[in-house]
Write a protein that holds these residues in place. Sequence first.
Motif, PDB file in Angstrom:
ATOM      1  N   THR A 165      39.654  35.077  30.876  1.00 17.22           N
ATOM      2  CA  THR A 165      39.829  36.184  32.027  1.00 17.22           C
ATOM      3  C   THR A 165      40.439  37.462  31.245  1.00 17.22           C
ATOM      4  O   THR A 165      41.013  37.317  30.289  1.00 17.22           O
ATOM      5  CB  THR A 165      40.991  35.820  32.970  1.00 17.22           C
ATOM      6  N   ALA A 174      47.392  38.318  34.682  1.00 21.71           N
ATOM      7  CA  ALA A 174      46.496  38.110  35.856  1.00 21.71           C
ATOM      8  C   ALA A 174      47.003  37.444  36.827  1.00 21.71           C
ATOM      9  O   ALA A 174      47.177  36.092  36.602  1.00 21.71           O
ATOM     10  CB  ALA A 174      45.031  38.242  35.185  1.00 21.71           C
ATOM     11  N   SER A 176      45.699  36.011  41.184  1.00 23.94           N
ATOM     12  CA  SER A 176      44.928  36.040  42.171  1.00 23.94           C
ATOM     13  C   SER A 176      45.309  36.697  43.402  1.00 23.94           C
ATOM     14  O   SER A 176      46.501  36.323  43.890  1.00 23.94           O
ATOM     15  CB  SER A 176      44.252  34.694  42.745  1.00 23.94           C
ATOM     16  N   ASP A 177      44.706  37.811  43.913  1.00 23.31           N
ATOM     17  CA  ASP A 177      45.159  38.419  45.396  1.00 23.31           C
ATOM     18  C   ASP A 177      44.914  37.548  46.503  1.00 23.31           C
ATOM     19  O   ASP A 177      43.933  36.782  46.667  1.00 23.31           O
ATOM     20  CB  ASP A 177      44.277  39.574  45.580  1.00 23.31           C
ATOM     21  N   ASP A 180      41.586  38.267  48.423  1.00 24.71           N
ATOM     22  CA  ASP A 180      40.545  38.453  47.577  1.00 24.71           C
ATOM     23  C   ASP A 180      39.141  37.718  48.084  1.00 24.71           C
ATOM     24  O   ASP A 180      37.963  38.057  47.712  1.00 24.71           O
ATOM     25  CB  ASP A 180      40.716  38.278  46.186  1.00 24.71           C
ATOM     26  N   PHE A 220      50.227  38.456  46.029  1.00 29.13           N
ATOM     27  CA  PHE A 220      49.208  37.460  45.117  1.00 29.13           C
ATOM     28  C   PHE A 220      50.073  36.547  44.783  1.00 29.13           C
ATOM     29  O   PHE A 220      51.089  36.200  45.124  1.00 29.13           O
ATOM     30  CB  PHE A 220      49.126  38.287  43.515  1.00 29.13           C
ATOM     31  N   TYR A 275      48.726  44.586  37.154  1.00 29.60           N
ATOM     32  CA  TYR A 275      48.319  43.230  36.832  1.00 29.60           C
ATOM     33  C   TYR A 275      46.819  43.082  36.995  1.00 29.60           C
ATOM     34  O   TYR A 275      46.265  43.888  37.833  1.00 29.60           O
ATOM     35  CB  TYR A 275      48.982  42.042  37.631  1.00 29.60           C
ATOM     36  N   SER A 276      46.029  42.276  36.472  1.00 24.37           N
ATOM     37  CA  SER A 276      44.610  42.102  36.294  1.00 24.37           C
ATOM     38  C   SER A 276      44.307  40.882  37.309  1.00 24.37           C
ATOM     39  O   SER A 276      45.241  40.207  37.832  1.00 24.37           O
ATOM     40  CB  SER A 276      44.127  41.801  35.029  1.00 24.37           C
ATOM     41  N   SER A 277      43.087  40.824  37.652  1.00 26.85           N
ATOM     42  CA  SER A 277      42.609  39.736  38.681  1.00 26.85           C
ATOM     43  C   SER A 277      41.855  38.621  38.064  1.00 26.85           C
ATOM     44  O   SER A 277      41.082  38.786  37.148  1.00 26.85           O
ATOM     45  CB  SER A 277      41.758  40.497  39.839  1.00 26.85           C
ATOM     46  N   ASN A 279      39.236  35.456  38.924  1.00 29.70           N
ATOM     47  CA  ASN A 279      38.181  35.196  39.597  1.00 29.70           C
ATOM     48  C   ASN A 279      38.540  34.442  40.839  1.00 29.70           C
ATOM     49  O   ASN A 279      39.395  33.352  40.589  1.00 29.70           O
ATOM     50  CB  ASN A 279      36.960  34.324  38.889  1.00 29.70           C
ATOM     51  N   PRO A 280      38.412  34.814  42.005  1.00 34.68           N
ATOM     52  CA  PRO A 280      38.682  33.895  43.353  1.00 34.68           C
ATOM     53  C   PRO A 280      38.434  32.457  43.378  1.00 34.68           C
ATOM     54  O   PRO A 280      39.239  31.711  43.921  1.00 34.68           O
ATOM     55  CB  PRO A 280      38.177  34.716  44.502  1.00 34.68           C
TER      56      PRO A 280
END
Length: 344
Positions: A165, A174, A176-177, A180, A220, A275-277, A279-280
């Motif tokens: 990631t 990072a 997860s939202d 998302d 998140f 923050y970064s995301s 992958n859902p």
Amino acid sequence: VNQILLLLLVLTVCAILYNKVRQVPLALKNETVDLESPEEMEEEIPVVICAAAGRMGAAVAAISSIYSNTEANVLFYIVGLKTTIPHIRKWIENSKLKEIKFKVVEFNPMVLKGKIRQDASRPELLQPLNFVRFYLPLLIQKHEKVIYLDDDVIVQGDIQELYDTKLAPGHAAAFSDDCDLPSTHEMIRSVGMQNTYMGFLDYRKQAIRDLGISPSTCSFNPGVIVANITEWKHQRITKQLEKWMQRNVEENLYSSTLGGGVATSPMLIVFHGKYSSINPMWHIRHLGWSPDARYSEQFLQEAKLLHWNGRYKPWDYPSVHTDLWENWFIPDPSGKFKLTRPDS
């Protein structure tokens, strides 16, 4: 005499050529081994998982799922309290997990003294190991990048993919939202889950309003974290989190009656907009939120990581999608940890 000398010369030349031809494959083989050295060249992937009393089977299942689904060089940091460490070590060393690379790390709960507001509604959320994620740089010394996972997850994909990631410059982590993935929206509506800051912070308090964060901002979930330890130290993230823990003790800015976890709220404040995301598909959650609400089997088969966040855990009863979790569970050799099932 000349003919004999000529014959000897021819035989000598043939012998030299034969030896050279015979040695070429050996030389190439040795050179290839030296060039590959895969174990020395491969990057180590540190994965932090807590082993709490009463739920060590969760940590074991999570570790088992990761180890079984990757060829990567994974080093597990298994964090526990002094009283629980012998149990988890024995479990690993006396099961098929004895082949994994791991370090057992003791977490000292004294670092939390005076920083946790007592909350009778869900006392299990106040257990010391829930706050291990705040102290990653103190537990992990030699790694630049680290994965933290809650114990109530299983990993169906290759952990290398999660480790890869990308974190934007200046981002220490990072996540997860909570908004998302459209596939989870129906689940959220059906069981009344919160996915905005309003569900985690008390906007009646002036200190929260002064943050200038809209209550409708998407939250998140910090149950899966990819962290940049260097950036975490540089920004003094741990000190910032401790500051908001202390303020909550004094002002009651958030509680477990809101979003269902006192460890999430300070992270929402400290990491807001920074923050970064992930992958859902690497964090399909809410499997433990209701004993009735279920995802489709096809959707879950495609997921890379499943998270039973919520009250209804897959080692207890009632719960949903327990078959997916039990695929990776390894029974306790000591017999202390047992699954709770309708017929047990």
